[in-house]
Design a protein around this motif. Structure first.
Motif, PDB file in Angstrom:
ATOM      1  N   ARG A   1      -3.780   6.455 -12.930  1.00 33.45           N
ATOM      2  CA  ARG A   1      -1.769   5.480 -12.933  1.00 33.45           C
ATOM      3  C   ARG A   1      -1.631   5.187 -11.637  1.00 33.45           C
ATOM      4  NH1 ARG A   1       0.448   6.339 -17.366  1.00 33.45           N
ATOM      5  NH2 ARG A   1       1.572   8.005 -16.082  1.00 33.45           N
ATOM      6  N   PHE A   2      -1.535   7.092 -10.978  1.00 30.14           N
ATOM      7  CA  PHE A   2      -0.601   7.397  -9.658  1.00 30.14           C
ATOM      8  C   PHE A   2      -1.340   6.982  -8.839  1.00 30.14           C
ATOM      9  CE2 PHE A   2       0.848  10.170  -6.413  1.00 30.14           C
ATOM     10  CZ  PHE A   2       1.892  10.128  -6.355  1.00 30.14           C
ATOM     11  N   VAL A   3      -2.451   7.222  -8.635  1.00 28.67           N
ATOM     12  CA  VAL A   3      -3.520   6.093  -7.470  1.00 28.67           C
ATOM     13  C   VAL A   3      -3.262   5.291  -7.861  1.00 28.67           C
ATOM     14  CG1 VAL A   3      -6.119   5.803  -6.873  1.00 28.67           C
ATOM     15  CG2 VAL A   3      -4.874   8.580  -7.242  1.00 28.67           C
ATOM     16  N   ARG A   4      -3.340   3.932  -8.771  1.00 28.60           N
ATOM     17  CA  ARG A   4      -3.010   2.700  -8.592  1.00 28.60           C
ATOM     18  C   ARG A   4      -1.759   2.538  -8.302  1.00 28.60           C
ATOM     19  NH1 ARG A   4      -5.885   3.131 -13.674  1.00 28.60           N
ATOM     20  NH2 ARG A   4      -3.730   2.655 -14.833  1.00 28.60           N
ATOM     21  N   ASN A   5      -0.584   3.274  -8.585  1.00 23.19           N
ATOM     22  CA  ASN A   5       0.833   2.841  -8.366  1.00 23.19           C
ATOM     23  C   ASN A   5       0.372   2.447  -6.860  1.00 23.19           C
ATOM     24  OD1 ASN A   5       1.370   1.985 -10.781  1.00 23.19           O
ATOM     25  ND2 ASN A   5       2.159   4.486 -10.908  1.00 23.19           N
ATOM     26  N   ILE A   6      -0.174   3.691  -6.233  1.00 25.26           N
ATOM     27  CA  ILE A   6      -0.448   3.642  -4.765  1.00 25.26           C
ATOM     28  C   ILE A   6      -0.884   2.611  -4.343  1.00 25.26           C
ATOM     29  CG2 ILE A   6      -0.843   4.866  -2.679  1.00 25.26           C
ATOM     30  CD1 ILE A   6      -0.514   7.789  -4.436  1.00 25.26           C
ATOM     31  N   GLU A   7      -1.607   2.254  -4.379  1.00 24.14           N
ATOM     32  CA  GLU A   7      -2.450   0.441  -3.896  1.00 24.14           C
ATOM     33  C   GLU A   7      -2.028  -0.306  -4.292  1.00 24.14           C
ATOM     34  OE1 GLU A   7      -6.908  -0.092  -4.330  1.00 24.14           O
ATOM     35  OE2 GLU A   7      -6.157   0.141  -6.336  1.00 24.14           O
ATOM     36  N   ALA A   8      -0.870  -0.802  -5.768  1.00 27.67           N
ATOM     37  CA  ALA A   8      -0.214  -1.303  -5.250  1.00 27.67           C
ATOM     38  C   ALA A   8       0.761  -1.628  -3.840  1.00 27.67           C
ATOM     39  CB  ALA A   8       0.237  -1.547  -6.902  1.00 27.67           C
ATOM     40  N   ILE A   9       1.883  -0.135  -3.920  1.00 34.61           N
ATOM     41  CA  ILE A   9       2.842  -0.213  -2.745  1.00 34.61           C
ATOM     42  C   ILE A   9       1.845  -0.971  -1.285  1.00 34.61           C
ATOM     43  CG2 ILE A   9       3.786   1.421  -1.889  1.00 34.61           C
ATOM     44  CD1 ILE A   9       4.655   2.645  -4.309  1.00 34.61           C
TER      45      ILE A   9
END
Length: 133
Positions: A44-52
């Motif tokens: 989830r942390f990685v997906r958040n970075i991807e969204a940003i």
């Protein structure tokens, strides 16, 4: 016309970040491995970075993303794996719409509670990881 900076543990859902990033210039994400409970949370942390980073790719503005992986000695291997997942996105150090890199990623050693000038005990090999990043 305000500069808005947010510091977070980055654990909210990626949909939250896709919305919030529209209003932010600088984001500091600090991953504490005692708080990232399992691989699902790390994903989830990685997906958040991807969204940003996706937003930074699409909008020419003054953006910055700083990611700190707070790595106690017992979590160095997890921190390295998470670092590699983030790097595998291939987006953080690629120029965004403003033609600058989006931010930086680093492993951060933990300091002693009793003496903030002293690191907790790391092996020489672990200290080399911090020194050579």
């Amino acid at each position: 016309d305000q500069w808005i900076m947010l510091t977070s543990n980055g654990t909210r859902d990626h949909k939250y970040w896709a919305e919030a990033v529209q209003y932010l210039n600088s984001i500091n994400l600090s991953a504490h491995f005692d708080g990232l409970l399992d691989e699902k949370d790390e994903d989830r942390f990685v997906r958040n970075i991807e969204a940003i980073c996706k937003h930074f790719d699409e909008h020419d503005d003054d953006h910055w993303l700083e990611i700190k992986l707070m790595a106690p000695p017992q979590y160095i291997d997890r921190a390295l794996k998470l670092r590699d997942k983030i790097k595998a996105l291939g987006t953080l150090d690629r120029p965004g719409a403003n033609n600058r890199i989006k931010g930086m990623l680093s492993l951060v050693p933990i300091r002693s509670i009793g003496d903030s000038g002293t690191l907790v005990e790391y092996t020489e090999e672990q200290l080399d990881i911090f020194k050579n990043q």
